[in-house]
Scaffold this motif. Structure first.
Motif, PDB file in Angstrom:
ATOM      1  N   VAL A 249       0.852  -1.198   0.000  1.00 32.70           N
ATOM      2  CA  VAL A 249       0.000   0.000   0.000  1.00 32.70           C
ATOM      3  C   VAL A 249       0.886   1.244   0.000  1.00 32.70           C
ATOM      4  O   VAL A 249       0.675   2.186  -0.781  1.00 32.70           O
ATOM      5  CB  VAL A 249      -0.938  -0.006   1.236  1.00 32.70           C
ATOM      6  N   ALA A 250       1.904   1.224   0.862  1.00 35.48           N
ATOM      7  CA  ALA A 250       2.796   2.385   0.951  1.00 35.48           C
ATOM      8  C   ALA A 250       3.475   2.630  -0.400  1.00 35.48           C
ATOM      9  O   ALA A 250       3.559   3.770  -0.872  1.00 35.48           O
ATOM     10  CB  ALA A 250       3.836   2.153   2.041  1.00 35.48           C
ATOM     11  N   LEU A 254       3.373   5.887  -2.925  1.00 31.01           N
ATOM     12  CA  LEU A 254       4.568   6.620  -3.361  1.00 31.01           C
ATOM     13  C   LEU A 254       4.580   6.791  -4.871  1.00 31.01           C
ATOM     14  O   LEU A 254       4.926   7.859  -5.386  1.00 31.01           O
ATOM     15  CB  LEU A 254       5.837   5.886  -2.908  1.00 31.01           C
ATOM     16  N   GLN A 255       4.161   5.733  -5.571  1.00 35.28           N
ATOM     17  CA  GLN A 255       4.111   5.818  -7.044  1.00 35.28           C
ATOM     18  C   GLN A 255       3.119   6.890  -7.487  1.00 35.28           C
ATOM     19  O   GLN A 255       3.420   7.726  -8.328  1.00 35.28           O
ATOM     20  CB  GLN A 255       3.642   4.487  -7.609  1.00 35.28           C
ATOM     21  N   LEU A 256       1.924   6.847  -6.900  1.00 37.67           N
ATOM     22  CA  LEU A 256       0.886   7.803  -7.296  1.00 37.67           C
ATOM     23  C   LEU A 256       1.308   9.240  -6.981  1.00 37.67           C
ATOM     24  O   LEU A 256       0.974  10.181  -7.690  1.00 37.67           O
ATOM     25  CB  LEU A 256      -0.430   7.486  -6.588  1.00 37.67           C
ATOM     26  N   LEU A 263      10.789   7.783   2.022  1.00 39.14           N
ATOM     27  CA  LEU A 263       9.754   8.264   2.960  1.00 39.14           C
ATOM     28  C   LEU A 263       9.207   7.133   3.837  1.00 39.14           C
ATOM     29  O   LEU A 263       8.614   7.366   4.883  1.00 39.14           O
ATOM     30  CB  LEU A 263       8.595   8.932   2.216  1.00 39.14           C
ATOM     31  N   ILE A 264       9.381   5.887   3.391  1.00 42.71           N
ATOM     32  CA  ILE A 264       8.901   4.770   4.212  1.00 42.71           C
ATOM     33  C   ILE A 264       9.827   4.609   5.411  1.00 42.71           C
ATOM     34  O   ILE A 264      11.034   4.430   5.254  1.00 42.71           O
ATOM     35  CB  ILE A 264       8.858   3.449   3.398  1.00 42.71           C
ATOM     36  N   ARG A 265       9.265   4.738   6.600  1.00 42.49           N
ATOM     37  CA  ARG A 265      10.062   4.613   7.827  1.00 42.49           C
ATOM     38  C   ARG A 265       9.531   3.452   8.652  1.00 42.49           C
ATOM     39  O   ARG A 265       8.381   3.515   9.113  1.00 42.49           O
ATOM     40  CB  ARG A 265       9.930   5.937   8.616  1.00 42.49           C
ATOM     41  N   THR A 302      -8.619   8.618  -4.459  1.00 41.54           N
ATOM     42  CA  THR A 302      -8.375   9.026  -3.070  1.00 41.54           C
ATOM     43  C   THR A 302      -7.171   9.969  -2.980  1.00 41.54           C
ATOM     44  O   THR A 302      -7.247  11.034  -2.349  1.00 41.54           O
ATOM     45  CB  THR A 302      -8.153   7.764  -2.192  1.00 41.54           C
ATOM     46  N   VAL A 303      -6.089   9.589  -3.642  1.00 39.60           N
ATOM     47  CA  VAL A 303      -4.890  10.433  -3.613  1.00 39.60           C
ATOM     48  C   VAL A 303      -5.204  11.813  -4.211  1.00 39.60           C
ATOM     49  O   VAL A 303      -4.861  12.855  -3.649  1.00 39.60           O
ATOM     50  CB  VAL A 303      -3.728   9.745  -4.364  1.00 39.60           C
TER      51      VAL A 303
END
Ligand code: NAD
Ligand code: TDX
Length: 335
Positions: A249-250, A254-256, A263-265, A302-303
């Motif tokens: 999902v993350a 990020l792609q969209l 940014l993924i922590r 949604t994005v």
């Protein structure tokens, strides 16, 4: 139905359901009852025709308020709830007050007034976690966090009122829902709005937990169908048939957003974090329901919505949310 009550009508799914009813049934009047807790927001109803609905600010655990709201309604869709797992892990008193006592109050008043359809909106979380396969409606309830336990308890009051008072109770158990107007404590809007500000996406544990994602309008269409066509005393699962690991999902987000993977922590895991939710929705499909929104479309919509509606989420994130975020993620971000 000429008049229906939607509790929690200023929340994420409740407000979408109000809009859904107004769009779909031009002669239906909607009464929205909402306490306007931290996640309730009149802005969520900005697109609803004010002539067609009545808003009542009040507590679903208060009998007089509920009696007033229910009076003259053919049915009720009960969304009002404390809805966030992480908050329930800090303290669950509000969850018991609303998700258990609130349901009891609603049922008592519905029985007293002879309301014809009472739909309790519940969740796939009541079954607990499942490694393989999917839960059907008759699987035992094994909630594993206080939020899920309070939802399960509320459901049991529904079943008990059906058995004892012959109350026309219907229960739906929906899977993880996403779409516009979702409060940014939940994973999707949190990750989207953080990324838009170049902030990290705090991914719990190894990111391998699985959720089954359902677009909000599809959740609404299923609830509407069960409210009108379901059999009282029955429970219906509402699945997205769209299982994704949180890390997937993350990455999709990020792609969209055309944002970097950095940014993924990875942060400390949620305590008791349910590994996987999965439900079987054959019973609902036998009533004729199908979800309409494909994951790719729903995510893109949604994005886009969060990109185009900064006014909505910036107001929230610069208010009381800041305190919650600092409490929730300060100790996590160091993990
Ligand atoms: P939300 O937190 O966005 O909305 C909850 C609404 O209930 C808010 O408007 C809040 O003000 C109101 N409320 C809270 N306590 C109240 C009280 N005592 N009296 C009256 N109003 C009160 O939550 P949501 O995500 O829209 O969830 C709605 C329902 O759907 C909940 O019952 C939840 O358990 C269920 N559900 C949610 C999901 C999901 O993924 N979001 C999935 C399955 C089921
Ligand atoms: O910051 C985060 N990082 C993260 O990795 C948050 C907030 C969540 N997560 C993970 C936890 C879950 O595996 O993402 C997944 C989804 O988390 P939430 O959005 O908090 O949803 P979940 O706990 O799955 O519960 C949701 O689905 C069932 C709703 O909040 C409930 O109301 C619904 O009943």
């Amino acid at each position: 139905m000429k008049r229906i009550l939607v509790t929690g009508g200023a929340g994420f799914i409740g407000s979408a359901f109000v809009r859904w009813q107004l769009r779909r049934y031009p002669t239906t009047h909607v009464v929205a009852l909402d306490k306007l807790t931290y996640s309730g927001n009149r802005d969520n109803l900005k697109d609803a025709d004010p002539q067609r609905y009545t808003f009542i600010r009040g507590d679903v655990a208060d009998p007089e308020t509920v009696a007033r709201a229910l009076d003259g309604c053919d049915g009720v869709a009960h969304f009002a709830a404390e809805s966030h797992v992480d908050r329930s892990l800090v303290g669950a008193a509000d969850f018991i007050a609303t998700n258990v006592s609130g349901v009891n109050t609603l049922l008592e008043q519905a029985v007293a007034l002879g309301t014809k359809r009472v739909l309790l909106v519940s969740t796939d979380e009541v079954y607990g976690s499942i490694e393989t396969g999917a839960f059907s409606e008759d699987a035992p309830l094994k909630p594993r966090n206080p939020y899920a336990a309070s939802k399960a308890a509320g459901e049991l009051f529904g079943a008990a009122f059906h058995a004892s008072h012959n109350a026309p109770v219907l229960i739906t158990r929906g899977s993880n829902t996403y779409g516009p107007f979702q409060y940014p404590e939940k994973v999707l809007p949190l990750f989207i709005t953080n990324a838009l500000d170049g902030l990290p996406m705090p991914l719990y544990g190894d990111g391998g937990n699985v959720r089954d994602w359902l677009f909000v309008d599809d959740h609404c269409s299923a609830i509407d169908l069960v409210l009108r066509k379901g059999t009282p005393g029955e429970t219906y699962n509402i699945a997205g048939r769209n299982e994704k690991q949180n890390i997937e999902v993350a990455r999709t987000l990020l792609q969209l957003l055309q944002a970097p993977e950095s940014l993924i922590r990875h942060v400390r895991d949620r305590i008791g974090h349910d590994r996987r939710y999965a439900i079987n929705d054959e019973k609902l499909r036998a009533l004729g329901w199908r979800p309409k929104t494909r994951w790719e479309e729903g995510m893109a919509e949604t994005v886009r919505w969060y990109q185009e509606n900064e006014w909505w989420w910036r107001k929230i994130k610069s208010g009381a949310f800041k305190e919650y975020y600092a409490r929730q993620y300060d100790h996590l971000l160091d993990g």
